[in-house]
Design a protein around this motif. Structure first.
Motif, PDB file in Angstrom:
ATOM      1  N   LYS A  82     -34.673  19.050   4.946  1.00 44.53           N
ATOM      2  CA  LYS A  82     -33.737  20.148   5.203  1.00 44.53           C
ATOM      3  C   LYS A  82     -33.630  20.376   6.699  1.00 44.53           C
ATOM      4  O   LYS A  82     -34.628  20.327   7.408  1.00 44.53           O
ATOM      5  CB  LYS A  82     -34.252  21.449   4.577  1.00 44.53           C
ATOM      6  CG  LYS A  82     -34.263  21.467   3.081  1.00 44.53           C
ATOM      7  CD  LYS A  82     -34.780  22.816   2.589  1.00 44.53           C
ATOM      8  CE  LYS A  82     -34.871  22.842   1.080  1.00 44.53           C
ATOM      9  NZ  LYS A  82     -35.367  24.135   0.594  1.00 44.53           N
ATOM     10  N   ALA A  83     -32.431  20.655   7.160  1.00 38.51           N
ATOM     11  CA  ALA A  83     -32.230  21.090   8.542  1.00 38.51           C
ATOM     12  C   ALA A  83     -32.501  22.594   8.581  1.00 38.51           C
ATOM     13  O   ALA A  83     -32.361  23.280   7.561  1.00 38.51           O
ATOM     14  CB  ALA A  83     -30.806  20.789   8.981  1.00 38.51           C
ATOM     15  N   PRO A  84     -32.891  23.130   9.725  1.00 35.08           N
ATOM     16  CA  PRO A  84     -33.067  24.582   9.810  1.00 35.08           C
ATOM     17  C   PRO A  84     -31.777  25.307   9.413  1.00 35.08           C
ATOM     18  O   PRO A  84     -30.682  24.800   9.659  1.00 35.08           O
ATOM     19  CB  PRO A  84     -33.391  24.818  11.288  1.00 35.08           C
ATOM     20  CG  PRO A  84     -33.852  23.506  11.811  1.00 35.08           C
ATOM     21  CD  PRO A  84     -33.159  22.459  10.989  1.00 35.08           C
ATOM     22  N   SER A  85     -31.918  26.477   8.826  1.00 39.15           N
ATOM     23  CA  SER A  85     -30.729  27.208   8.364  1.00 39.15           C
ATOM     24  C   SER A  85     -29.823  27.603   9.517  1.00 39.15           C
ATOM     25  O   SER A  85     -28.648  27.873   9.313  1.00 39.15           O
ATOM     26  CB  SER A  85     -31.134  28.438   7.554  1.00 39.15           C
ATOM     27  OG  SER A  85     -31.879  29.316   8.359  1.00 39.15           O
ATOM     28  N   SER A  86     -30.345  27.604  10.741  1.00 35.25           N
ATOM     29  CA  SER A  86     -29.521  27.937  11.903  1.00 35.25           C
ATOM     30  C   SER A  86     -28.783  26.721  12.466  1.00 35.25           C
ATOM     31  O   SER A  86     -27.904  26.874  13.318  1.00 35.25           O
ATOM     32  CB  SER A  86     -30.399  28.549  12.996  1.00 35.25           C
ATOM     33  OG  SER A  86     -31.385  27.600  13.394  1.00 35.25           O
ATOM     34  N   ALA A  87     -29.127  25.507  11.997  1.00 33.61           N
ATOM     35  CA  ALA A  87     -28.510  24.277  12.512  1.00 33.61           C
ATOM     36  C   ALA A  87     -27.103  24.118  11.944  1.00 33.61           C
ATOM     37  O   ALA A  87     -26.927  23.885  10.748  1.00 33.61           O
ATOM     38  CB  ALA A  87     -29.369  23.077  12.159  1.00 33.61           C
ATOM     39  N   THR A  88     -26.091  24.234  12.797  1.00 33.22           N
ATOM     40  CA  THR A  88     -24.703  24.095  12.355  1.00 33.22           C
ATOM     41  C   THR A  88     -24.238  22.653  12.524  1.00 33.22           C
ATOM     42  O   THR A  88     -24.764  21.912  13.355  1.00 33.22           O
ATOM     43  CB  THR A  88     -23.768  25.024  13.140  1.00 33.22           C
ATOM     44  OG1 THR A  88     -23.822  24.686  14.519  1.00 33.22           O
ATOM     45  CG2 THR A  88     -24.158  26.479  12.947  1.00 33.22           C
ATOM     46  N   PHE A  89     -23.255  22.258  11.732  1.00 35.00           N
ATOM     47  CA  PHE A  89     -22.670  20.922  11.820  1.00 35.00           C
ATOM     48  C   PHE A  89     -21.241  20.978  11.310  1.00 35.00           C
ATOM     49  O   PHE A  89     -20.861  21.896  10.595  1.00 35.00           O
ATOM     50  CB  PHE A  89     -23.505  19.886  11.049  1.00 35.00           C
ATOM     51  CG  PHE A  89     -23.615  20.139   9.573  1.00 35.00           C
ATOM     52  CD1 PHE A  89     -22.793  19.475   8.687  1.00 35.00           C
ATOM     53  CD2 PHE A  89     -24.529  21.051   9.066  1.00 35.00           C
ATOM     54  CE1 PHE A  89     -22.888  19.702   7.315  1.00 35.00           C
ATOM     55  CE2 PHE A  89     -24.632  21.286   7.716  1.00 35.00           C
ATOM     56  CZ  PHE A  89     -23.810  20.613   6.830  1.00 35.00           C
ATOM     57  N   SER A  90     -20.452  19.971  11.706  1.00 31.64           N
ATOM     58  CA  SER A  90     -19.052  19.929  11.300  1.00 31.64           C
ATOM     59  C   SER A  90     -18.717  18.729  10.442  1.00 31.64           C
ATOM     60  O   SER A  90     -17.663  18.679   9.822  1.00 31.64           O
ATOM     61  CB  SER A  90     -18.145  19.928  12.534  1.00 31.64           C
ATOM     62  OG  SER A  90     -18.286  21.144  13.221  1.00 31.64           O
ATOM     63  N   SER A  91     -19.608  17.729  10.430  1.00 30.52           N
ATOM     64  CA  SER A  91     -19.383  16.541   9.597  1.00 30.52           C
ATOM     65  C   SER A  91     -20.712  15.853   9.325  1.00 30.52           C
ATOM     66  O   SER A  91     -21.720  16.123   9.994  1.00 30.52           O
ATOM     67  CB  SER A  91     -18.388  15.584  10.265  1.00 30.52           C
ATOM     68  OG  SER A  91     -18.785  15.263  11.568  1.00 30.52           O
ATOM     69  N   VAL A  92     -20.710  14.963   8.319  1.00 25.78           N
ATOM     70  CA  VAL A  92     -21.927  14.258   7.908  1.00 25.78           C
ATOM     71  C   VAL A  92     -21.561  12.856   7.439  1.00 25.78           C
ATOM     72  O   VAL A  92     -20.484  12.644   6.899  1.00 25.78           O
ATOM     73  CB  VAL A  92     -22.677  15.044   6.801  1.00 25.78           C
ATOM     74  CG1 VAL A  92     -21.837  15.217   5.559  1.00 25.78           C
ATOM     75  CG2 VAL A  92     -24.018  14.402   6.461  1.00 25.78           C
ATOM     76  N   ARG A  93     -22.495  11.908   7.658  1.00 29.52           N
ATOM     77  CA  ARG A  93     -22.317  10.533   7.187  1.00 29.52           C
ATOM     78  C   ARG A  93     -23.640  10.058   6.584  1.00 29.52           C
ATOM     79  O   ARG A  93     -24.697  10.322   7.123  1.00 29.52           O
ATOM     80  CB  ARG A  93     -21.911   9.609   8.335  1.00 29.52           C
ATOM     81  CG  ARG A  93     -21.756   8.150   7.871  1.00 29.52           C
ATOM     82  CD  ARG A  93     -21.314   7.225   8.982  1.00 29.52           C
ATOM     83  NE  ARG A  93     -19.941   7.562   9.315  1.00 29.52           N
ATOM     84  CZ  ARG A  93     -19.446   7.490  10.547  1.00 29.52           C
ATOM     85  NH1 ARG A  93     -20.177   7.085  11.550  1.00 29.52           N
ATOM     86  NH2 ARG A  93     -18.195   7.806  10.755  1.00 29.52           N
ATOM     87  N   PHE A  94     -23.551   9.356   5.463  1.00 31.91           N
ATOM     88  CA  PHE A  94     -24.727   8.815   4.776  1.00 31.91           C
ATOM     89  C   PHE A  94     -24.795   7.306   4.945  1.00 31.91           C
ATOM     90  O   PHE A  94     -23.780   6.639   5.014  1.00 31.91           O
ATOM     91  CB  PHE A  94     -24.686   9.165   3.276  1.00 31.91           C
ATOM     92  CG  PHE A  94     -24.841  10.630   3.033  1.00 31.91           C
ATOM     93  CD1 PHE A  94     -26.076  11.169   2.748  1.00 31.91           C
ATOM     94  CD2 PHE A  94     -23.747  11.471   3.105  1.00 31.91           C
ATOM     95  CE1 PHE A  94     -26.219  12.528   2.548  1.00 31.91           C
ATOM     96  CE2 PHE A  94     -23.874  12.824   2.911  1.00 31.91           C
ATOM     97  CZ  PHE A  94     -25.117  13.355   2.633  1.00 31.91           C
ATOM     98  N   GLY A  95     -26.023   6.795   4.933  1.00 26.57           N
ATOM     99  CA  GLY A  95     -26.213   5.338   4.966  1.00 26.57           C
ATOM    100  C   GLY A  95     -26.491   4.770   6.302  1.00 26.57           C
ATOM    101  O   GLY A  95     -26.434   5.237   7.344  1.00 26.57           O
TER     102      GLY A  95
END
Length: 103
Positions: free
Chosen positions: A90-103
């Motif tokens: 898990k990322a910290p609940s305060s860690a924001t992001f706008s996109s994600v990629r798997f693999g």
């Protein structure tokens, strides 16, 4: 003609089996969960490997409940600061992001 038919059936079966195998190999098995606006939880089941998933709204606290590593990006379209997220982490609940990629 008798030999031709079993060969066609065998090839069709092989093609079907390889298609099933390839379909499974292109998805990260499990769930990716994150918090959106107002702390509401969202998830994606079996996200595709290698494709960039851009969040449509504010996202934070990603949880990679898949068996595949993920990378969270600060910008849209998998651009910006990259933060790796190992399977099951898990990322910290305060860690924001706008996109994600798997693999």
């Amino acid at each position: 003609m008798r030999v031709f038919r079993p060969v066609v059936v065998a090839l069709a079966g092989l093609t079907f089996a390889s298609t099933l195998f390839m379909g499974e190999a292109t998805a990260a098995k499990g769930s990716f969960i994150w918090l959106g606006p107002k702390g509401r939880s969202y998830l994606v089941e079996n996200p595709p490997n290698g494709r960039c998933l851009t969040m449509g709204q504010h996202a934070r606290g990603g949880h990679n409940a898949t068996k595949t590593p993920a990378v969270l990006f600060s910008g849209k379209k998998c651009k910006g600061r990259a933060t790796p997220l190992a399977p099951g982490k898990k990322a910290p609940s305060s860690a924001t992001f706008s996109s994600v990629r798997f693999g």
